[in-house]
Motif scaffolding. Structure first.
Motif, PDB file in Angstrom:
ATOM      1  N   LEU A   5       0.806  -1.218   0.000  1.00 12.91           N
ATOM      2  CA  LEU A   5       0.000   0.000   0.000  1.00 12.91           C
ATOM      3  C   LEU A   5       0.841   1.272   0.000  1.00 12.91           C
ATOM      4  CD1 LEU A   5      -2.699  -0.979   2.662  1.00 12.91           C
ATOM      5  CD2 LEU A   5      -2.970  -0.975   0.187  1.00 12.91           C
ATOM      6  N   PHE A   6       2.094   1.183   0.423  1.00  9.63           N
ATOM      7  CA  PHE A   6       2.880   2.394   0.635  1.00  9.63           C
ATOM      8  C   PHE A   6       3.198   3.182  -0.635  1.00  9.63           C
ATOM      9  CE2 PHE A   6       3.849   0.634   4.889  1.00  9.63           C
ATOM     10  CZ  PHE A   6       3.503   1.753   5.637  1.00  9.63           C
ATOM     11  N   PRO A   7       3.579   2.559  -1.754  1.00  9.14           N
ATOM     12  CA  PRO A   7       3.899   3.384  -2.930  1.00  9.14           C
ATOM     13  C   PRO A   7       2.766   4.315  -3.344  1.00  9.14           C
ATOM     14  CG  PRO A   7       4.738   1.171  -3.246  1.00  9.14           C
ATOM     15  CD  PRO A   7       3.915   1.141  -1.988  1.00  9.14           C
ATOM     16  N   GLN A   8       1.544   3.792  -3.424  1.00 12.23           N
ATOM     17  CA  GLN A   8       0.415   4.635  -3.809  1.00 12.23           C
ATOM     18  C   GLN A   8       0.152   5.699  -2.746  1.00 12.23           C
ATOM     19  OE1 GLN A   8      -3.276   2.553  -4.342  1.00 12.23           O
ATOM     20  NE2 GLN A   8      -4.319   4.315  -5.241  1.00 12.23           N
ATOM     21  N   ALA A   9       0.251   5.311  -1.478  1.00  9.98           N
ATOM     22  CA  ALA A   9       0.009   6.260  -0.391  1.00  9.98           C
ATOM     23  C   ALA A   9       1.036   7.387  -0.412  1.00  9.98           C
ATOM     24  CB  ALA A   9       0.030   5.540   0.951  1.00  9.98           C
ATOM     25  N   PHE A  10       2.302   7.021  -0.587  1.00  9.16           N
ATOM     26  CA  PHE A  10       3.357   8.032  -0.648  1.00  9.16           C
ATOM     27  C   PHE A  10       3.115   8.988  -1.806  1.00  9.16           C
ATOM     28  CE2 PHE A  10       6.627   5.379   1.787  1.00  9.16           C
ATOM     29  CZ  PHE A  10       6.634   6.243   2.863  1.00  9.16           C
ATOM     30  N   GLN A  11       2.864   8.453  -3.000  1.00  9.23           N
ATOM     31  CA  GLN A  11       2.717   9.316  -4.178  1.00  9.23           C
ATOM     32  C   GLN A  11       1.511  10.225  -4.047  1.00  9.23           C
ATOM     33  OE1 GLN A  11       5.170   9.348  -6.742  1.00  9.23           O
ATOM     34  NE2 GLN A  11       4.118  11.316  -6.810  1.00  9.23           N
ATOM     35  N   PHE A  12       0.393   9.673  -3.558  1.00 12.87           N
ATOM     36  CA  PHE A  12      -0.808  10.487  -3.382  1.00 12.87           C
ATOM     37  C   PHE A  12      -0.533  11.630  -2.405  1.00 12.87           C
ATOM     38  CE2 PHE A  12      -4.815  11.736  -1.548  1.00 12.87           C
ATOM     39  CZ  PHE A  12      -5.714  11.677  -2.592  1.00 12.87           C
ATOM     40  N   ALA A  13       0.118  11.301  -1.275  1.00 15.50           N
ATOM     41  CA  ALA A  13       0.371  12.311  -0.240  1.00 15.50           C
ATOM     42  C   ALA A  13       1.394  13.342  -0.698  1.00 15.50           C
ATOM     43  CB  ALA A  13       0.838  11.627   1.041  1.00 15.50           C
ATOM     44  N   ASP A  70      12.073   1.378   1.435  1.00 11.25           N
ATOM     45  CA  ASP A  70      12.819   2.461   2.078  1.00 11.25           C
ATOM     46  C   ASP A  70      13.909   2.979   1.154  1.00 11.25           C
ATOM     47  OD1 ASP A  70      13.517   4.205   4.167  1.00 11.25           O
ATOM     48  OD2 ASP A  70      14.968   2.790   4.974  1.00 11.25           O
ATOM     49  N   LYS A  71      14.605   2.061   0.520  1.00 15.18           N
ATOM     50  CA  LYS A  71      15.695   2.451  -0.383  1.00 15.18           C
ATOM     51  C   LYS A  71      15.161   3.224  -1.586  1.00 15.18           C
ATOM     52  CE  LYS A  71      19.908   0.441  -2.322  1.00 15.18           C
ATOM     53  NZ  LYS A  71      20.774   1.064  -1.320  1.00 15.18           N
ATOM     54  N   GLU A  72      13.979   2.852  -2.063  1.00 14.67           N
ATOM     55  CA  GLU A  72      13.388   3.520  -3.225  1.00 14.67           C
ATOM     56  C   GLU A  72      12.790   4.881  -2.861  1.00 14.67           C
ATOM     57  OE1 GLU A  72       9.653   2.934  -6.375  1.00 14.67           O
ATOM     58  OE2 GLU A  72      10.138   1.349  -4.927  1.00 14.67           O
ATOM     59  N   TRP A  73      12.096   4.952  -1.708  1.00 19.12           N
ATOM     60  CA  TRP A  73      11.307   6.136  -1.407  1.00 19.12           C
ATOM     61  C   TRP A  73      12.013   7.171  -0.560  1.00 19.12           C
ATOM     62  CZ3 TRP A  73       7.041   7.872  -3.645  1.00 19.12           C
ATOM     63  CH2 TRP A  73       6.367   6.980  -4.488  1.00 19.12           C
ATOM     64  N   SER A  74      13.042   6.810   0.173  1.00 16.35           N
ATOM     65  CA  SER A  74      13.742   7.816   0.978  1.00 16.35           C
ATOM     66  C   SER A  74      14.266   8.972   0.133  1.00 16.35           C
ATOM     67  CB  SER A  74      14.886   7.157   1.760  1.00 16.35           C
ATOM     68  OG  SER A  74      14.388   6.458   2.875  1.00 16.35           O
ATOM     69  N   LEU A  77      11.257  11.113  -1.007  1.00 18.31           N
ATOM     70  CA  LEU A  77      10.695  11.934   0.061  1.00 18.31           C
ATOM     71  C   LEU A  77      11.597  13.127   0.358  1.00 18.31           C
ATOM     72  CD1 LEU A  77       9.542   8.999   2.342  1.00 18.31           C
ATOM     73  CD2 LEU A  77       8.030  10.659   1.226  1.00 18.31           C
ATOM     74  N   THR A  78      12.904  12.892   0.311  1.00 20.15           N
ATOM     75  CA  THR A  78      13.853  13.984   0.514  1.00 20.15           C
ATOM     76  C   THR A  78      13.713  15.027  -0.582  1.00 20.15           C
ATOM     77  OG1 THR A  78      15.431  12.548   1.666  1.00 20.15           O
ATOM     78  CG2 THR A  78      16.309  14.542   0.656  1.00 20.15           C
ATOM     79  N   ALA A  79      13.583  14.578  -1.819  1.00 25.95           N
ATOM     80  CA  ALA A  79      13.428  15.510  -2.941  1.00 25.95           C
ATOM     81  C   ALA A  79      12.140  16.316  -2.809  1.00 25.95           C
ATOM     82  CB  ALA A  79      13.434  14.735  -4.260  1.00 25.95           C
ATOM     83  N   ALA A  80      11.068  15.674  -2.343  1.00 19.96           N
ATOM     84  CA  ALA A  80       9.796  16.375  -2.163  1.00 19.96           C
ATOM     85  C   ALA A  80       9.919  17.449  -1.092  1.00 19.96           C
ATOM     86  CB  ALA A  80       8.698  15.376  -1.798  1.00 19.96           C
ATOM     87  N   SER A  81      10.649  17.147  -0.034  1.00 18.27           N
ATOM     88  CA  SER A  81      10.869  18.128   1.031  1.00 18.27           C
ATOM     89  C   SER A  81      11.729  19.286   0.541  1.00 18.27           C
ATOM     90  CB  SER A  81      11.528  17.443   2.230  1.00 18.27           C
ATOM     91  OG  SER A  81      11.831  18.373   3.234  1.00 18.27           O
ATOM     92  N   LEU A 136      23.095  21.149  -2.789  1.00 15.85           N
ATOM     93  CA  LEU A 136      22.493  20.694  -1.546  1.00 15.85           C
ATOM     94  C   LEU A 136      21.497  19.564  -1.790  1.00 15.85           C
ATOM     95  CD1 LEU A 136      22.059  20.985   1.505  1.00 15.85           C
ATOM     96  CD2 LEU A 136      20.344  22.738   1.003  1.00 15.85           C
ATOM     97  N   LYS A 137      20.689  19.694  -2.838  1.00 12.38           N
ATOM     98  CA  LYS A 137      19.733  18.637  -3.173  1.00 12.38           C
ATOM     99  C   LYS A 137      20.447  17.319  -3.446  1.00 12.38           C
ATOM    100  CE  LYS A 137      16.166  21.615  -5.223  1.00 12.38           C
ATOM    101  NZ  LYS A 137      15.476  21.984  -6.494  1.00 12.38           N
ATOM    102  N   ALA A 138      21.563  17.408  -4.148  1.00  7.02           N
ATOM    103  CA  ALA A 138      22.335  16.197  -4.445  1.00  7.02           C
ATOM    104  C   ALA A 138      22.882  15.576  -3.163  1.00  7.02           C
ATOM    105  CB  ALA A 138      23.470  16.521  -5.416  1.00  7.02           C
ATOM    106  N   TYR A 139      23.397  16.415  -2.272  1.00  5.32           N
ATOM    107  CA  TYR A 139      23.894  15.921  -0.980  1.00  5.32           C
ATOM    108  C   TYR A 139      22.775  15.238  -0.192  1.00  5.32           C
ATOM    109  CZ  TYR A 139      28.242  18.654  -1.415  1.00  5.32           C
ATOM    110  OH  TYR A 139      29.453  19.169  -1.817  1.00  5.32           O
ATOM    111  N   ASN A 140      21.615  15.882  -0.159  1.00  6.45           N
ATOM    112  CA  ASN A 140      20.505  15.341   0.628  1.00  6.45           C
ATOM    113  C   ASN A 140      20.022  13.998   0.090  1.00  6.45           C
ATOM    114  OD1 ASN A 140      20.519  17.462   2.424  1.00  6.45           O
ATOM    115  ND2 ASN A 140      18.914  18.615   1.377  1.00  6.45           N
ATOM    116  N   ARG A 141      19.960  13.874  -1.251  1.00  8.77           N
ATOM    117  CA  ARG A 141      19.567  12.593  -1.844  1.00  8.77           C
ATOM    118  C   ARG A 141      20.585  11.514  -1.507  1.00  8.77           C
ATOM    119  NH1 ARG A 141      18.196  15.883  -6.264  1.00  8.77           N
ATOM    120  NH2 ARG A 141      20.131  15.334  -7.324  1.00  8.77           N
TER     121      ARG A 141
END
Length: 209
Positions: A5-13, A70-74, A77-81, A136-141
């Motif tokens: 359920l998480f991929p759809q939930a993450f993308q929607f949110a 976690d490896k795919e979405w971390s 999520l960082t990029a979205a932030s 900075l974005k590259a570092y954070n990813r």
């Protein structure tokens, strides 16, 4: 809740959060505490709930499937932030309020929130130039991927255990002995042996007693 359920939930949110912050950043009205700071407090709440639920899984119920998510979405999520924090339109509104904060008639809690919001955005790179933001974005990813990998390795280490005999377990509380004996049996170890899992909660009583 299942991992599927998480991929759809993450993308929607993430998409919902993006729309919420875009409405704040693109608001043609002059920034006010209500249409900027309060609006930001309400934005992204669904994503916060999804991340909290995912944190339960990664910290307590982690499986290879969860680790892969976690490896795919971390990094995503960082990029979205980063997209929010480094949006110059949003920061201009925050900065304008911060600069005139003494004349806004805010109470102590509102003032604290405004100051903390401004300081947080500055620390997270809102005042950098475009080239620095890209770096900075590259570092954070990179950091988010590295932390995900570290967490997977940590969980793998915690799945290991050490065998002990009755003499080595002398003085250890009975409930700890029972748990270690049960784990040894589960792992197929010889009768009379104890398996001490490589976690603080399992190791600490043995070292203590």
């Amino acid at each position: 809740v299942t991992p599927a359920l998480f991929p759809q939930a993450f993308q929607f949110a993430i998409d919902e959060q993006k729309r919420e912050y875009e409405a704040i950043a693109a608001n043609p009205e002059a920034p006010t505490f209500a249409n900027t700071i309060e609006a930001m407090e309400r934005a992204g709440q669904r994503l916060g709930r999804v991340e909290a639920m995912f944190g339960v899984h990664t910290d307590n119920l982690s499986t290879p499937e969860i680790q892969a998510l976690d490896k795919e979405w971390s990094p995503r999520l960082t990029a979205a932030s980063d997209e929010i924090v480094l949006d110059p339109r949003l920061f201009r509104r925050i900065e304008a309020l911060y600069g005139s904060r003494a004349s806004l008639g805010l109470d102590a809690k509102q003032m604290r929130l405004l100051e903390r919001t401004y300081e947080s955005y500055v620390r997270r790179g809102a005042r950098l130039n475009d080239a620095q933001k890209a770096q900075l974005k590259a570092y954070n990813r990179e950091l988010s991927s590295a932390f995900s990998d570290f967490n997977s390795r940590l969980l793998a280490d915690e799945a290991t255990y050490t065998l002990a005999n009755a003499g080595e377990m002398k003085g250890v509380p009975q409930d700890v002995r029972d748990a270690a004996a049960a784990l040894a049996k589960e792992k197929g170890s010889p009768p009379g042996t104890f398996a001490i899992r490589n976690t603080r909660s399992a190791v600490e009583p043995v070292l203590t007693f």
